[in-house]
Write a protein that holds these residues in place. Structure first.
Motif, short mmCIF file in Angstrom:
data_model
loop_
_atom_site.label_atom_id
_atom_site.label_comp_id
_atom_site.label_asym_id
_atom_site.label_seq_id
_atom_site.Cartn_x
_atom_site.Cartn_y
_atom_site.Cartn_z
N UNK A 473 0.82 -1.21 0.00
CA UNK A 473 0.00 0.00 0.00
C UNK A 473 0.85 1.26 0.00
N UNK A 474 1.90 1.28 0.85
CA UNK A 474 2.80 2.42 0.89
C UNK A 474 3.54 2.57 -0.44
N UNK A 475 3.92 1.42 -1.01
CA UNK A 475 4.66 1.45 -2.28
C UNK A 475 3.80 2.06 -3.38
N UNK A 476 2.54 1.65 -3.47
CA UNK A 476 1.65 2.18 -4.51
C UNK A 476 1.48 3.69 -4.36
N UNK A 477 1.36 4.15 -3.13
CA UNK A 477 1.24 5.59 -2.89
C UNK A 477 2.48 6.33 -3.38
N UNK A 478 3.64 5.72 -3.15
CA UNK A 478 4.91 6.32 -3.58
C UNK A 478 4.97 6.38 -5.11
N UNK A 479 4.55 5.30 -5.77
CA UNK A 479 4.55 5.26 -7.24
C UNK A 479 3.61 6.30 -7.82
N UNK A 480 2.45 6.44 -7.22
CA UNK A 480 1.47 7.41 -7.74
C UNK A 480 2.01 8.84 -7.64
N UNK A 481 2.66 9.14 -6.53
CA UNK A 481 3.25 10.47 -6.36
C UNK A 481 4.33 10.71 -7.40
N UNK A 482 5.14 9.67 -7.65
CA UNK A 482 6.21 9.79 -8.65
C UNK A 482 5.60 9.96 -10.04
N UNK A 483 4.55 9.22 -10.32
CA UNK A 483 3.90 9.29 -11.63
C UNK A 483 3.40 10.71 -11.91
N UNK A 484 2.85 11.35 -10.91
CA UNK A 484 2.33 12.70 -11.07
C UNK A 484 3.46 13.66 -11.46
#
Length: 892
Positions: A473-484
């Protein structure tokens, strides 16, 4: 009659290609396009009677900025129209097919089939014109320059490539920028255009060399005159002054020329690194020509420390560009040369922080290339040196953005080293520090895209570690922030290849994370988008090895995921494409261990696929190839935790195939090898979830082999230890789906042991607990086929147990549920032999209840015979056929 209005010099010129049978539509197009400001060239008004039509048409197409082709059955059947398309393609013209009547796909010229058609079918004519005009106006300045340079190149070629016709000064620089900034959807520059620009640069380089050489010659002659003039003191003084002036002038000229050459290589390397559509061979040719100028100027002697620094910087950029293009040998050569130059600078001025900073950069560049070639120890030594220097400089001046950026890169490098060695918590600390430095830089310069991109990269790496630690869950949040952040950068620089590749790479992280969080549907959408993006990049230059690797990796990732979802047919196509590409890449560059490592993963996935299809012998061949690669990598780099972890995983997978083939002794040997590796990793990382899970997987496998041989005591011991580890993992992360599945699988395996020991109640208790857990998982995600299969297997086992205890009606309920699931799974995945085997077993268990026994045995026999005929799981098929026939012979 189509009439042509007077043209203006600033108008975009179009050539309208059409069949005489479509004259009415062509007239409408001509009028509408001229109303929108285009100068329309066409054969009807522009060819004089008796004129050589091919020569005239060729000139018109050559003059045009773009070609509009009226696509219809008439035009596709016209030899003249076909010639016009071929000529436009040869000249690199933009072609826009205007679909005015339905045509068969097979009739469309191959040059047009790959293009997007602008349809005029079943819609308002004005809407079609609007789309056509919009397409024509896209990247208009680039297209017009294409036409202008094409005409200049043609003149140059017609005059035997005379250097008097080449580009000079700003015109040459503009042409090189045009070449480097080709839009993704624009026609490729023609060979003659590229040769023309390259010849222009060569001529400019030659002029610079002659200029410098002439200045040096003046200096030498002047010095000689000064010597002979000593016979007269006054005359000697005057001559010495002249000589000094000439020498000073020569040095300035040399410095200026050297600076120009270094800047040329530096700028061109950066320009070429991230642009699409320029072949690698062309890039090498142009950069090598520019590099030759540096060498010639270096021979002139007298280079200052700053000039040497400039040369090192240019070489470093050259190395980075070659690395990005997949030319690792050229990259390492240039990088080592750069590092050697900077080392001399540091030795000459050991207190000069500027030289130290450049030295750290060269350490990183050489280290990155060595790491790519699998020389991790040498690479890590250089990364560590760079980190120590960067940390010292960053501490001295917190306001120096360059030093802070270098420090953030070194922190990331150190985190990568820790990750590779399995020190994940230490890696997180380094990534956190790197993110902190980059966040401050972004705050200081919020409009600077490079800080956004750097921050995104660090966040993705941190997400990788979180995924490894099971914190999905934390990893996905990190990826989404990076994607933005990456999306913001990409929108600002849509033609930058590096940013496009960022989107490509980040998509895999997000897809993997979505899958880990149970969102398989969204994950496959992202995988498919990644393949499309990789294909677009690779199509821009089919010879570019790095881009081909991206496409191979994309096909592997999507194929492996399709395999997990049960799509064997789709997975096989994707994996085979990936293997074909990796084979060609490695054949061309066998030193690239990164590609070899990735190829081994495709081998292991293909082995898994063939195993599921029941082609066990072929599966074993692929798995052996993967194992040979990974054993070699692990032996060469014993401290690389990712290699050790992969080796244990490869061994575990091969055990399954060996078991199916009846090679029990070899299977046990391999399983023990895997367990030793996994236990060593667990000793080294006692609280590492991945290490604990690896041990549990190996223990489960060892227990399966022991149970198959009748050694229930050893099987139970292995299962209990594996289940204890699985429960511990679940306590550490009760959200992890894989940990929950492991616990359920362990309970089911203990049920198998108790069944063999004829301890019915205990067996039923374990089966029932496992069934409850698998039901919970399936209710949460009904797309997970592995969970559905495990649930059906448990129902089969419970049905068998209840049949033997005489509880036939309850047994039938469980067995019918199991068969229903297997039937559905086989229907969805007809190539999966393992599922077909499970389906046969369910029929056999139902026959054993005494209800419709003959029908179930006959169906089981039919399926088993089909399996054998197809060469799938032949050993298992033979055993089942013998069992079924034996039981059928006992029927009344």
């Amino acid at each position: 009659m189509i009439k042509r209005s007077a043209a203006r010099s600033d108008q975009t010129k179009l050539f309208l290609s059409y069949s005489r049978k479509d004259i009415k539509t062509a007239e409408r197009l001509h009028i509408a396009l001229e109303e929108h400001g285009f100068d329309v060239l066409l054969d009807r008004t522009d060819i004089a009677p008796g004129e050589d039509w091919k020569a005239r048409l060729g000139r018109l197409i050559h003059e045009a900025d773009a070609v509009v082709f009226t696509l219809s059955p008439h035009s596709t059947a016209s030899t003249v129209c076909a010639w016009e398309v071929q000529e436009a393609t040869r000249l690199g013209k933009r072609i826009l097919p205007a679909l005015i009547a339905k045509v068969l796909d097979a009739d469309v010229p191959s040059e047009l089939a790959r293009l997007n058609f602008i349809s005029f079918l079943k819609r308002e004519f004005d809407l079609g014109i609007a789309d056509l005009v919009s397409a024509l106006n896209t990247n208009l300045e680039w297209v017009r320059e294409h036409t202008r340079l094409s005409e200049l190149a043609q003149v140059w070629e017609n005059k035997s490539e005379n250097t008097s016709q080449v580009l000079r000064g700003n015109a040459l620089l503009d042409a090189e920028r045009w070449l480097a900034n080709r839009p993704t959807d624009a026609a490729s520059p023609t060979e003659i255009q590229q040769a023309f620009i390259a010849a222009s640069r060569n001529a400019a380089t030659g002029r610079q060399r002659n200029w410098v050489a002439g200045s040096i010659a003046v200096s030498i002659v002047s010095a000689g005159l000064a010597f002979w003039g000593e016979i007269n003191r006054k005359e000697a003084v005057a001559q010495r002054q002249v000589a000094e002036q000439q020498r000073d002038r020569a040095e300035k000229v040399l410095t200026a020329a050297s600076g120009t050459s270094h800047s040329l290589v530096f700028d061109m390397a950066q320009e070429f690194r991230n642009v699409e559509g320029v072949p690698l061979a062309t890039i090498k040719k142009v950069l090598n020509k520019a590099r030759s100028l540096q060498t010639e100027l270096g021979k002139a002697g007298g280079a200052s420390l700053d000039m040497q620094r400039d040369e090192a910087a240019a070489l470093n950029e050259l190395a980075t560009t070659y690395q990005a293009q997949g030319a690792t040998s050229e990259a390492l050569s240039a990088a080592n040369e750069s590092m050697a130059i900077v080392q001399k600078l540091v030795e000459a001025e050991p207190n000069n922080n500027k030289w130290k900073r450049y030295q750290g950069v060269t350490f990183d560049t050489v280290g990155a290339i060595l790491d790519l070639q699998g020389k991790a120890t040498e690479a890590n030594q250089l990364f560590t040196k760079s980190y120590e220097q960067a940390k010292t400089l960053a501490t001295q001046d917190a306001n120096n953005t360059e030093w802070q950026a270098d420090y953030s890169i070194s922190l990331e490098r150190m985190a990568n080293i820790q990750t590779t060695q399995g020190n994940y918590e230490a890696a997180l600390k380094f990534y956190d520090s790197s993110i902190d430095v980059r966040a401050k830089l972004r705050t200081k310069e919020p409009k600077e895209w490079k800080w956004k991109r750097a921050l995104a990269v660090a966040m993705v790496h941190r997400g990788n570690v979180l995924d490894t630690l099971g914190r999905h869950g934390e990893a996905l949040s990190e990826y989404r922030s990076a994607e933005k952040l990456v999306d913001e950068v990409f929108q600002e620089n849509p033609n930058n290849l590096e940013f496009k590749r960022d989107k490509f790479a980040f998509s895999f992280e997000i897809a993997d994370s979505l899958s880990a969080n149970g969102d398989n549907k969204q994950a496959i959408v992202i995988y498919n988008k990644a393949i499309t993006l990789a294909q677009q990049i690779a199509d821009a230059d089919p010879e570019n090895s790095q881009w081909r690797r991206d496409l191979a990796f994309a096909n592997y990732k999507a194929g492996d995921f399709q395999l997990e979802l049960g799509g064997i047919a789709t997975a096989e196509i994707l994996l085979q494409k990936s293997l074909d590409t990796y084979h060609a890449l490695i054949e061309a560059d066998p030193q690239n261990l990164s590609w070899l490592r990735e190829q081994s993963e495709v081998f292991i996935s293909m082995g898994d696929l063939l195993s599921r299809k029941g082609l066990s012998e072929k599966a074993l061949e692929f798995e052996e190839q993967a194992l040979v690669i990974m054993q070699s990598l692990a032996n060469n780099q014993p401290k690389n935790d990712s290699f050790q972890k992969a080796l244990a995983r490869y061994l575990d997978q091969q055990v399954l195939v060996l078991g199916v083939l009846g090679r029990g002794e070899k299977a046990i040997e391999r399983q023990k090898e895997s367990l030793v590796i996994s236990r060593q990793r667990l000793i080294k990382y006692p609280n590492n979830k991945a290490a604990m899970q690896s041990v549990s997987v190996s223990l489960f496998g060892l227990g399966d082999l022991a149970l198959a041989s009748g050694d229930t005591t050893s099987a139970e011991t292995s299962y209990l230890e594996a289940l204890a580890l699985s429960n511990k993992l679940l306590e550490m992360d009760n959200r992890s789906k894989s940990f929950r599945q492991n616990v359920a699988a362990g309970l089911s395996k203990l049920g198998d042991v108790k069944y063999q020991l004829r301890q019915g109640p205990e067996a039923y208790g374990y089966f029932d607990q496992a069934r409850t857990k698998f039901l919970e998982l399936l209710n949460e995600d009904n797309t997970d086929l592995n969970v559905a299969r495990n649930l059906a297997l448990i129902d089969t086992n419970i049905g068998r147990l209840l049949t033997e205890t005489g509880e036939i009606e309850t047994a039938l309920q469980h067995l019918n549920k199991a068969l229903e699931i297997f039937d559905q799974l086989v229907a969805n995945d007809p190539e999966n032999a393992e599922l077909q085997r499970d389906q046969i077993v369910a029929h056999i268990r139902l026959a054993a209840t005494g209800k419709e026994s003959k029908a179930h045995y006959e169906k089981a026999l039919e399926l088993a015979l089909q399996m054998k005929e197809k060469g799938k799981l032949t050993v298992t098929a033979d055993q089942m056929i013998a069992t079924i026939k034996s039981e059928m012979s006992k029927l009344p």
